[in-house]
Design a protein around this motif. Structure first.
Motif, PDB file in Angstrom:
ATOM      1  N   LEU A 177       0.655  -1.295   0.103  1.00  0.00           N
ATOM      2  CA  LEU A 177       0.033  -0.040   0.073  1.00  0.00           C
ATOM      3  C   LEU A 177       0.932   1.311   0.035  1.00  0.00           C
ATOM      4  CD1 LEU A 177      -2.939  -0.323   2.512  1.00  0.00           C
ATOM      5  CD2 LEU A 177      -3.127   0.052  -0.098  1.00  0.00           C
ATOM      6  N   GLU A 178       1.877   1.215   0.820  1.00  0.00           N
ATOM      7  CA  GLU A 178       2.870   2.272   0.847  1.00  0.00           C
ATOM      8  C   GLU A 178       3.190   2.802  -0.354  1.00  0.00           C
ATOM      9  OE1 GLU A 178       2.744   3.872   3.586  1.00  0.00           O
ATOM     10  OE2 GLU A 178       2.291   2.140   5.168  1.00  0.00           O
ATOM     11  N   VAL A 179       3.502   1.763  -1.259  1.00  0.00           N
ATOM     12  CA  VAL A 179       4.112   2.080  -2.838  1.00  0.00           C
ATOM     13  C   VAL A 179       3.089   2.564  -3.679  1.00  0.00           C
ATOM     14  CG1 VAL A 179       4.858   1.083  -4.778  1.00  0.00           C
ATOM     15  CG2 VAL A 179       6.180   0.400  -2.636  1.00  0.00           C
ATOM     16  N   LEU A 180       1.826   2.094  -3.334  1.00  0.00           N
ATOM     17  CA  LEU A 180       0.509   2.522  -4.314  1.00  0.00           C
ATOM     18  C   LEU A 180       0.181   3.764  -4.102  1.00  0.00           C
ATOM     19  CD1 LEU A 180      -1.684  -0.840  -4.138  1.00  0.00           C
ATOM     20  CD2 LEU A 180      -0.220  -0.068  -5.838  1.00  0.00           C
ATOM     21  N   ASP A 181       0.409   4.062  -2.616  1.00  0.00           N
ATOM     22  CA  ASP A 181      -0.010   5.671  -2.177  1.00  0.00           C
ATOM     23  C   ASP A 181       0.929   6.626  -2.762  1.00  0.00           C
ATOM     24  OD1 ASP A 181      -2.381   4.757  -1.181  1.00  0.00           O
ATOM     25  OD2 ASP A 181      -1.591   4.841   1.106  1.00  0.00           O
ATOM     26  N   THR A 182       2.270   6.172  -3.043  1.00  0.00           N
ATOM     27  CA  THR A 182       3.223   6.944  -3.428  1.00  0.00           C
ATOM     28  C   THR A 182       3.050   7.253  -4.834  1.00  0.00           C
ATOM     29  OG1 THR A 182       4.863   5.724  -1.813  1.00  0.00           O
ATOM     30  CG2 THR A 182       5.848   7.148  -3.573  1.00  0.00           C
ATOM     31  N   VAL A 183       2.779   6.481  -5.500  1.00  0.00           N
ATOM     32  CA  VAL A 183       2.798   6.206  -7.088  1.00  0.00           C
ATOM     33  C   VAL A 183       1.361   7.372  -7.262  1.00  0.00           C
ATOM     34  CG1 VAL A 183       2.276   5.176  -9.274  1.00  0.00           C
ATOM     35  CG2 VAL A 183       3.846   3.850  -7.477  1.00  0.00           C
ATOM     36  N   LYS A 184       0.490   7.093  -6.593  1.00  0.00           N
ATOM     37  CA  LYS A 184      -0.597   8.073  -7.027  1.00  0.00           C
ATOM     38  C   LYS A 184      -0.215   9.259  -6.726  1.00  0.00           C
ATOM     39  CE  LYS A 184      -4.097   4.635  -5.036  1.00  0.00           C
ATOM     40  NZ  LYS A 184      -4.695   4.348  -3.697  1.00  0.00           N
ATOM     41  N   TYR A 185       0.469   9.647  -5.678  1.00  0.00           N
ATOM     42  CA  TYR A 185       0.978  10.992  -5.288  1.00  0.00           C
ATOM     43  C   TYR A 185       1.762  11.504  -6.448  1.00  0.00           C
ATOM     44  CZ  TYR A 185       3.202  14.777  -3.048  1.00  0.00           C
ATOM     45  OH  TYR A 185       3.688  16.263  -2.991  1.00  0.00           O
ATOM     46  N   ILE A 186       2.721  10.823  -6.772  1.00  0.00           N
ATOM     47  CA  ILE A 186       3.662  11.277  -8.028  1.00  0.00           C
ATOM     48  C   ILE A 186       2.763  11.609  -9.271  1.00  0.00           C
ATOM     49  CG2 ILE A 186       5.272  10.456  -9.498  1.00  0.00           C
ATOM     50  CD1 ILE A 186       6.692   8.614  -7.037  1.00  0.00           C
ATOM     51  N   LYS A 187       1.912  10.649  -9.624  1.00  0.00           N
ATOM     52  CA  LYS A 187       1.309  10.924 -11.017  1.00  0.00           C
ATOM     53  C   LYS A 187       0.311  12.122 -10.787  1.00  0.00           C
ATOM     54  CE  LYS A 187       3.192   8.348 -12.974  1.00  0.00           C
ATOM     55  NZ  LYS A 187       3.559   8.628 -14.553  1.00  0.00           N
ATOM     56  N   GLU A 188      -0.232  12.560  -9.544  1.00  0.00           N
ATOM     57  CA  GLU A 188      -1.060  13.736  -9.189  1.00  0.00           C
ATOM     58  C   GLU A 188      -0.143  14.718  -9.566  1.00  0.00           C
ATOM     59  OE1 GLU A 188      -4.453  13.476  -8.236  1.00  0.00           O
ATOM     60  OE2 GLU A 188      -4.539  15.829  -8.013  1.00  0.00           O
ATOM     61  N   LYS A 189       1.091  14.790  -8.706  1.00  0.00           N
ATOM     62  CA  LYS A 189       1.709  16.205  -8.463  1.00  0.00           C
ATOM     63  C   LYS A 189       2.665  16.277  -9.801  1.00  0.00           C
ATOM     64  CE  LYS A 189       3.961  18.949  -5.473  1.00  0.00           C
ATOM     65  NZ  LYS A 189       4.674  19.175  -4.128  1.00  0.00           N
ATOM     66  N   TYR A 190       3.233  15.222 -10.128  1.00  0.00           N
ATOM     67  CA  TYR A 190       4.401  15.381 -11.338  1.00  0.00           C
ATOM     68  C   TYR A 190       3.937  14.472 -12.534  1.00  0.00           C
ATOM     69  CZ  TYR A 190       6.647  16.858  -7.099  1.00  0.00           C
ATOM     70  OH  TYR A 190       7.268  17.649  -6.008  1.00  0.00           O
ATOM     71  N   PRO A 191       2.802  14.853 -13.090  1.00  0.00           N
ATOM     72  CA  PRO A 191       2.244  13.838 -14.091  1.00  0.00           C
ATOM     73  C   PRO A 191       3.404  13.409 -15.260  1.00  0.00           C
ATOM     74  CG  PRO A 191       1.123  15.888 -14.361  1.00  0.00           C
ATOM     75  CD  PRO A 191       1.988  15.846 -13.066  1.00  0.00           C
ATOM     76  N   GLU A 192       4.198  14.490 -15.467  1.00  0.00           N
ATOM     77  CA  GLU A 192       5.246  14.177 -16.344  1.00  0.00           C
ATOM     78  C   GLU A 192       6.302  13.103 -16.131  1.00  0.00           C
ATOM     79  OE1 GLU A 192       4.905  15.549 -19.700  1.00  0.00           O
ATOM     80  OE2 GLU A 192       2.947  16.117 -18.724  1.00  0.00           O
ATOM     81  N   VAL A 193       6.493  12.857 -15.031  1.00  0.00           N
ATOM     82  CA  VAL A 193       7.454  12.260 -14.517  1.00  0.00           C
ATOM     83  C   VAL A 193       7.389  10.596 -14.386  1.00  0.00           C
ATOM     84  CG1 VAL A 193       9.091  11.750 -12.452  1.00  0.00           C
ATOM     85  CG2 VAL A 193       8.687  14.043 -12.957  1.00  0.00           C
ATOM     86  N   HIS A 194       8.152   9.713 -14.621  1.00  0.00           N
ATOM     87  CA  HIS A 194       7.798   8.234 -14.684  1.00  0.00           C
ATOM     88  C   HIS A 194       7.951   7.496 -13.349  1.00  0.00           C
ATOM     89  CE1 HIS A 194       7.355   8.612 -18.964  1.00  0.00           C
ATOM     90  NE2 HIS A 194       8.658   9.237 -18.959  1.00  0.00           N
ATOM     91  N   CYS A 195       7.350   6.610 -13.277  1.00  0.00           N
ATOM     92  CA  CYS A 195       7.450   5.603 -11.991  1.00  0.00           C
ATOM     93  C   CYS A 195       7.999   4.137 -12.527  1.00  0.00           C
ATOM     94  CB  CYS A 195       6.297   5.394 -11.244  1.00  0.00           C
ATOM     95  SG  CYS A 195       5.612   6.867 -10.281  1.00  0.00           S
ATOM     96  N   THR A 196       9.054   3.571 -11.815  1.00  0.00           N
ATOM     97  CA  THR A 196       9.593   2.515 -12.248  1.00  0.00           C
ATOM     98  C   THR A 196       9.901   1.574 -10.859  1.00  0.00           C
ATOM     99  OG1 THR A 196      11.319   1.309 -13.502  1.00  0.00           O
ATOM    100  CG2 THR A 196      12.102   3.043 -12.266  1.00  0.00           C
ATOM    101  N   CYS A 197       9.984   0.226 -11.192  1.00  0.00           N
ATOM    102  CA  CYS A 197      10.458  -0.435  -9.908  1.00  0.00           C
ATOM    103  C   CYS A 197      10.416  -1.850 -10.174  1.00  0.00           C
ATOM    104  CB  CYS A 197       9.215  -0.559  -8.717  1.00  0.00           C
ATOM    105  SG  CYS A 197       7.642  -1.494  -9.300  1.00  0.00           S
TER     106      CYS A 197
END
Lengths: 268, 210
Positions: A177-197
């Protein structure tokens, strides 16, 4: 927009790779590179960190060897900035990727100049000098420090791949969940930045690890994760990735899904 | 006569409430606190370690068992003078300098504690100097070093070298572990042992001190 896949197999911490690198068995390494390329990897990760006594020299050999087998760009992966630089110097095909920068002061200051000099994509781990993150808030604190800094330094948003750092659900019930919440935040605040793992940490300490890894890929993709570092030769994983891309509206006319089908990915 | 088997089984099942209840019952019946630990709690955790190593139990279950055992320990500890506390030995444990990983190291610490060792957990990013200070202060039989990064693995060698310089190397066994670490690497830097997982680390300490 589709998922960026980084093939993780060329890593000397893997039993199959270590002897091949130590014996400079170029054919064995080339095969692993080519297999990953053909399986759909967009980047080929190259990591020889376990060769602590001659990592830089080994990195050069590996980069040269892999580039004889594939035209795909490489993800230069090392905790050692000198080895990363050697990898970048010898990189030929397309835009290189660096694995990784962090918000640890020393790491940030040594890796940033390499990102800029080689105009590389960069994986940014959500950790700083205070340690590994536990909660989404720990990760978000690093994201809000790291992303503005990288953008100000001139790294394009599209070149930044934030890795929230996946930890085992076996040692903390909310690790996923901590990861999912982090990704949601990133996509909301910095939509141009990518997420990987990489997903495999999620299943550490538990049986049937693959199932947990697969499920976690789909869950993270659903909230906006758009890159993975994994084994592209795992057909189940790739099949789920293309299917998930299609159902999330990331695959125009389902072309990638259908191509995967025609290539026999879903055949038993 | 207390039912130590039932207590051990409650530890194995990870049933903290039951462990507390049975421990309290044994105390009330006048069973020696040290016997409760040595005959009930530790044997339960030994079974957990064996099953974990065999792949029959998994990390979350080990954590539940350890928590259950701790529940029992908290009840018996106040009844034992510090000097009489049974100890299989003392282990100084930490992740080496430059490395912030702690999950594996903490599992090792927990398994060793549950096996009756006194564990001094130094945390992460621990310098060679700090390890040496801890050796001087706590006089452990074992120093256990963890590293998850290929760049910090070599900091394990620094600890061993500094122990030598300080004339302490022969007083302790040095154990190393962590994802990039191997038996070859352990041999190369002059460590006394390498373990691939927490249960093996505990067994290794037992055999090195045995």
């Amino acid at each position: 927009m589709s998922i960026l896949i980084v093939g993780e197999l060329i890593n000397t911490s893997r039993k199959a790779i270590k002897p091949a690198v130590e014996n400079k068995d170029a054919e064995a390494i080339k095969k692993v590179a080519k297999d990953q390329d053909e399986a759909g990897a967009h980047y080929i990760d190259v990591n020889c960190g376990t060769q602590v006594f001659n990592e830089e020299e080994t990195m050069k050999w590996l980069v040269d060897t892999v580039q004889e087998a594939t035209k795909k760009p490489l993800c230069i992966d090392s905790p050692n900035p000198k080895a990363i630089e050697v990898g970048l110097e010898n990189h030929k095909n397309g835009q290189p990727m660096i694995n990784s920068i962090t918000d640890e002061k020393e790491r940030y200051e040594t890796i940033l100049p390499l990102v800029l000099k080689y105009k590389a994509k960069v994986i940014a781990l959500c950790m700083d000098d205070t340690g590994m993150p536990e909660t989404a808030d720990d990760r978000i604190k690093v994201v809000d420090s790291l992303v503005p800094k990288l953008l100000d330094a001139g790294v394009p948003a599209d070149d930044i791949y934030l890795d929230p750092l996946v930890k085992p659900v076996s040692t903390g019930d909310t690790a996923g969940l901590e990861v999912l919440d982090t990704v949601k935040y990133i996509k909301e605040k910095y939509p141009e930045v990518h997420c990987t793992c990489g997903m495999s940490n999620i299943s550490y300490g538990l049986p049937n690890r693959k199932v947990l890894n697969w499920v976690f890929m789909i869950q993270t993709m659903t909230v906006g994760m758009d890159s993975y570092i994994f084994n592209p030769l795992d057909k189940n994983l790739m099949g789920l990735l293309y299917a998930s891309q299609a159902t999330l509206g990331m695959d125009q006319f389902c072309m990638q899904y259908l191509t995967a089908h025609r290539n026999g990915l879903y055949e038993e | 006569m207390a039912n130590f088997e039932e207590l051990s089984n409650a530890v194995i099942a990870g049933n903290e409430a039951k462990v507390k209840e049975l421990t309290q019952k044994a105390i009330d019946e006048g069973v020696e606190a040290i016997d409760i630990i040595n005959e009930g709690l530790i044997p339960g955790m030994t079974v957990v370690g064996t099953r974990f190593k065999a792949g029959e139990m998994f990390v979350p279950e080990v954590l539940m068992s350890a928590r259950a055992m701790q529940g029992g320990m908290e009840l018996v500890k106040p009844l034992i003078a510090d000097t009489d506390m049974p100890s299989a030995g003392t282990v100084v444990l930490g992740t080496v300098k430059g490395d912030l990983h702690d999950i594996g190291k903490n599992l090792v610490g927990m398994m060793m504690e549950s096996a009756g060792f006194k564990v001094i957990n130094m945390g992460v990013d621990v310098s060679a100097e700090k390890f040496v200070e801890a050796v001087k202060e706590h006089k452990p039989q074992v120093v256990a070093l963890s590293a998850l990064l290929t760049t910090t693995m070599l900091a394990m060698k620094d600890v061993i070298e500094l122990l030598k310089e300080e004339g302490l190397r022969d007083d302790v066994k040095v154990l190393v572990g962590g994802a990039p670490v191997s038996q070859d690497f352990a041999d190369e830097i002059g460590a006394d042992g390498y373990a691939p997982d927490a249960a093996s680390a505990t067994d290794l300490v037992k055999s090195l001190l045995g």
